[in-house]
Write a protein that holds these residues in place. Structure first.
Motif, PDB file in Angstrom:
ATOM      1  N   HIS A 262     147.140  34.928  22.392  1.00 40.62           N
ATOM      2  CA  HIS A 262     146.634  35.511  21.331  1.00 40.62           C
ATOM      3  C   HIS A 262     146.607  37.231  21.444  1.00 40.62           C
ATOM      4  N   VAL A 263     146.772  37.642  20.425  1.00 37.36           N
ATOM      5  CA  VAL A 263     146.825  39.232  20.389  1.00 37.36           C
ATOM      6  C   VAL A 263     145.511  39.805  20.972  1.00 37.36           C
ATOM      7  N   PHE A 264     144.365  38.937  20.959  1.00 35.45           N
ATOM      8  CA  PHE A 264     143.197  39.385  21.701  1.00 35.45           C
ATOM      9  C   PHE A 264     143.397  39.423  23.103  1.00 35.45           C
ATOM     10  N   GLY A 265     143.894  38.568  23.496  1.00 35.20           N
ATOM     11  CA  GLY A 265     144.285  38.378  25.125  1.00 35.20           C
ATOM     12  C   GLY A 265     145.244  39.511  25.367  1.00 35.20           C
ATOM     13  N   VAL A 266     146.510  39.685  24.671  1.00 36.17           N
ATOM     14  CA  VAL A 266     147.431  40.664  25.202  1.00 36.17           C
ATOM     15  C   VAL A 266     146.869  42.126  25.286  1.00 36.17           C
ATOM     16  N   ILE A 267     146.068  42.590  23.957  1.00 30.16           N
ATOM     17  CA  ILE A 267     145.952  43.904  23.876  1.00 30.16           C
ATOM     18  C   ILE A 267     144.503  44.169  24.318  1.00 30.16           C
ATOM     19  N   ILE A 268     143.451  43.375  23.953  1.00 29.85           N
ATOM     20  CA  ILE A 268     142.136  43.705  24.335  1.00 29.85           C
ATOM     21  C   ILE A 268     141.869  43.320  25.708  1.00 29.85           C
ATOM     22  N   SER A 269     142.350  42.373  26.192  1.00 28.46           N
ATOM     23  CA  SER A 269     142.094  41.837  27.630  1.00 28.46           C
ATOM     24  C   SER A 269     142.959  42.668  28.508  1.00 28.46           C
ATOM     25  N   ILE A 270     144.323  42.316  28.271  1.00 25.26           N
ATOM     26  CA  ILE A 270     145.434  42.755  29.260  1.00 25.26           C
ATOM     27  C   ILE A 270     145.816  44.322  29.254  1.00 25.26           C
ATOM     28  N   MET A 271     146.360  44.768  28.065  1.00 22.76           N
ATOM     29  CA  MET A 271     146.499  46.005  27.977  1.00 22.76           C
ATOM     30  C   MET A 271     145.248  47.057  28.276  1.00 22.76           C
ATOM     31  N   ALA A 272     144.010  46.860  27.436  1.00 26.17           N
ATOM     32  CA  ALA A 272     143.070  47.805  27.638  1.00 26.17           C
ATOM     33  C   ALA A 272     142.608  47.684  29.078  1.00 26.17           C
ATOM     34  N   CYS A 273     142.612  46.848  29.624  1.00 28.70           N
ATOM     35  CA  CYS A 273     142.235  46.559  31.193  1.00 28.70           C
ATOM     36  C   CYS A 273     143.014  47.314  32.124  1.00 28.70           C
ATOM     37  N   VAL A 274     144.412  47.214  31.824  1.00 32.21           N
ATOM     38  CA  VAL A 274     145.265  48.380  32.511  1.00 32.21           C
ATOM     39  C   VAL A 274     145.179  49.538  32.250  1.00 32.21           C
ATOM     40  N   SER A 275     144.985  49.909  31.030  1.00 41.22           N
ATOM     41  CA  SER A 275     144.895  51.425  30.838  1.00 41.22           C
ATOM     42  C   SER A 275     143.732  52.036  31.240  1.00 41.22           C
ATOM     43  N   LYS A 276     142.455  51.209  31.560  1.00 35.09           N
ATOM     44  CA  LYS A 276     141.510  52.021  32.200  1.00 35.09           C
ATOM     45  C   LYS A 276     141.341  51.352  33.483  1.00 35.09           C
TER      46      LYS A 276
END
Length: 562
Positions: A262-276
């Motif tokens: 889901h987009v929640f998983g891809v963006i909020i969970s994966i990408m946001a965690c990688v970014s910070k």
């Protein structure tokens, strides 16, 4: 103060509901792979991902090495820039690795719901022309290889990387995460071991433009046929950065309950965690509230991700187990509206400092409204958050004219976050994405002058069941194939746990009979479990307008009285 600090001057020139929130930092122009490089440089020895079911843990340093080996493997089996890689799997480590490896190789990852059955996955494969498919051997009752073999028995006679099928003509490679070899398929370890030439990935990284497609998300439409929203590197990187900043991800250990497809998983969970540089913890491959709670304790998680339905279950289980929640401080909820009482319960039961909310669409790369780092209890309970950085919104009436602040209308969005297109669907793209850049959300919304938003309702008939978006026509089209059903209409009805459930109103052939259990048996194995109606009502006729359209609001009245 912050809510007003960076609103554009135009926001104050009119009382009409238009707003542009510039944000605190400028947008970046980089691809997902470059964002991972930055994370490795800053947080190299910090754990990036923990997969509890598999007992696997990777630091950012080891993560990049695994990702690049997989990226080389994709190239070795014949994938070229722009090719689509399907991920048909629950929350296993190979999902996370595949999404990032595809990005670093210039490929496009495609998330497929792990609950999908044969006809549904076949549609996904052919809709976007998936060339390689990654899947586990089994999960729960699903045997992924057997499902594909049932679609085309010739799969067994193919060599790995040379699949040829009239049923799924684009598919060339199947990759199964298993220690067992399957005819016509590579193992996941095969790809990881094909080459150690990871330097080639780094050399090609700068040639992957941020505006290139990166990920495809399937999202149903009013026609009932799933559409494929194409998101770019630019969409994903920048939305992840803003989410990471707003949600205070720095040094967090995030327990994620949401499905990665889901987009929640891809963006909020994966990408946001990688970014910070946050550690992403997958408590289980599938949803399990008890294991989630135990993981929070054992991994000393500081943040939880989930839909409102998941928090309802988590609260119930915590009240039973009474585990020590000493480390967790923040909960993030999204995917469906969250009642104010549930916010209070989440905060109280887990002893949290903050509960954060998000609002967005797949077509807007997830978030367009989200909680600010510090805000009042009233903001938290009564809104879906503050407008995101670098995003324009306006509220319009049915004529397309802006309404004043505080009045309801359709939410329109413009900015970097808007999807690239619906794959292979120019007409559908034009329906929602206008020439001037505004995207129609189909949601009835209220915009406040302080930058906060309130969702009022849905202009479409979409049903949100526990965070899953379901469109009735898809279910109606399927159920109409039942030999005893003459006519069927499906609506969403209130449910204490799931938010909404499906109720099928059915007109049967004369002399036929059908009950809820028989209907569920008919559906099992043909459509995903969450699409199977929980309730059934047999009717002699449907209330209709003079033009012959079914009045679904009257079906809701019938349900309420039954």
């Amino acid at each position: 103060m912050l809510a007003f600090a960076r609103l554009s001057k135009r926001s104050f020139s009119s009382k009409l509901s238009y707003m542009h929130y510039v944000g605190r930092t400028p947008l970046v122009h980089r691809n997902v792979g470059q964002q991972l490089d930055i994370a490795v440089e800053k947080y190299g020895n910090r754990e990036a991902i923990v997969s509890r079911d598999e007992g696997k843990r990777l630091t950012f340093n080891t993560l990049r090495d695994q990702v690049d080996r997989l990226a080389v493997g994709f190239v070795k089996i014949g994938l070229e820039r722009g090719d689509r890689v399907g991920i048909w799997a629950p929350n296993y480590l190979h999902w996370y690795l595949t999404m990032l490896a595809a990005s670093r190789a210039g490929l496009v990852s495609v998330g497929i719901n792990p609950a999908f059955q044969g006809p549904e996955v076949l549609y996904c494969l052919n809709k976007v022309g998936i060339k390689a498919l990654v899947a586990p051997e089994t999960f729960k009752s699903q045997n992924y290889y057997n499902i594909l073999e049932t679609i085309d028995p010739n799969l067994k006679s193919c060599d790995p990387g040379r699949i040829k099928s009239d049923k799924f003509p684009s598919l060339r490679s199947l990759i199964i995460d298993s220690k067992t070899n399957h005819s016509g398929a590579f193992t996941f370890d095969d790809l990881l071991g094909m080459s150690s030439d990871v330097e080639s990935v780094q050399k090609n990284l700068s040639t992957i433009q941020p505006d290139f497609p990166c990920n495809i998300q399937f999202t149903s439409g009013t026609t009932g046929s799933p559409k494929a929203a194409v998101l770019t590197h630019n969409n994903i990187v920048n939305n992840g950065l803003v989410i990471g900043q707003r949600n205070e991800y720095e040094n967090q250990i995030v327990c994620n309950q949401n499905p990665l497809f889901h987009v929640f998983g891809v963006i909020i969970s994966i990408m946001a965690c990688v970014s910070k540089g946050a550690t992403l913890v997958l408590p289980t491959a599938g949803y399990n509230p008890e294991q989630t709670l135990k993981t929070i304790v054992e991994e000393k998680c500081t943040m939880i991700h989930g839909t409102p339905t998941m928090y309802v279950d988590l609260i119930k289980k915590q009240q039973e187990l009474k585990l020590p929640m000493d480390t967790v401080k923040i909960a993030v909820t999204g995917g469906a509206p969250c009642p104010p009482t549930l916010y209070e319960d989440i905060k109280k039961v887990f002893g949290l400092e903050r509960v954060k909310t998000i609002y967005g669409l797949t077509e807007t790369t997830c978030c367009i409204f989200q909680s600010l780092p510090k805000e009042s209890e009233d903001h938290m309970k009564t809104t879906v958050g503050h407008l995101h950085d670098h995003v324009e919104v306006k509220i319009v009436d049915d004529k397309g004219d802006m309404v004043p602040f505080g009045e309801r209308g359709e939410l329109m969005v413009r900015g970097y976050c808007n999807m690239y297109e619906y794959f292979g669907d120019e007409d559908k793209t034009k329906e929602v994405k206008q020439k001037d850049g505004w995207l129609k959300t189909g949601d009835q919304f209220v915009l406040r002058e302080d930058g906060y938003g309130v969702i009022v309702g849905r202009l479409k008939e979409m049903v949100i069941r526990g965070g899953e978006n379901i469109f009735p026509k898809e279910i109606e089209d399927f159920l109409s194939l039942h030999p005893d059903i003459v006519e069927v209409n499906v609506i969403g009805v209130p449910d204490e746990r799931m938010g909404e459930e499906l109720c099928a109103f059915i007109r049967l052939k004369e002399g036929s009979s059908l009950d809820s259990e028989a209907l569920k048996k008919y559906c099992k194995g043909k459509i995903a479990h969450f699409k199977i109606p929980k309730h059934i009502r047999i009717v002699d006729a449907f209330p209709k307008t003079a033009s012959g359209k079914v009045q679904k609001f009257k079906l809701r009245e019938i349900y309420d009285k039954s």
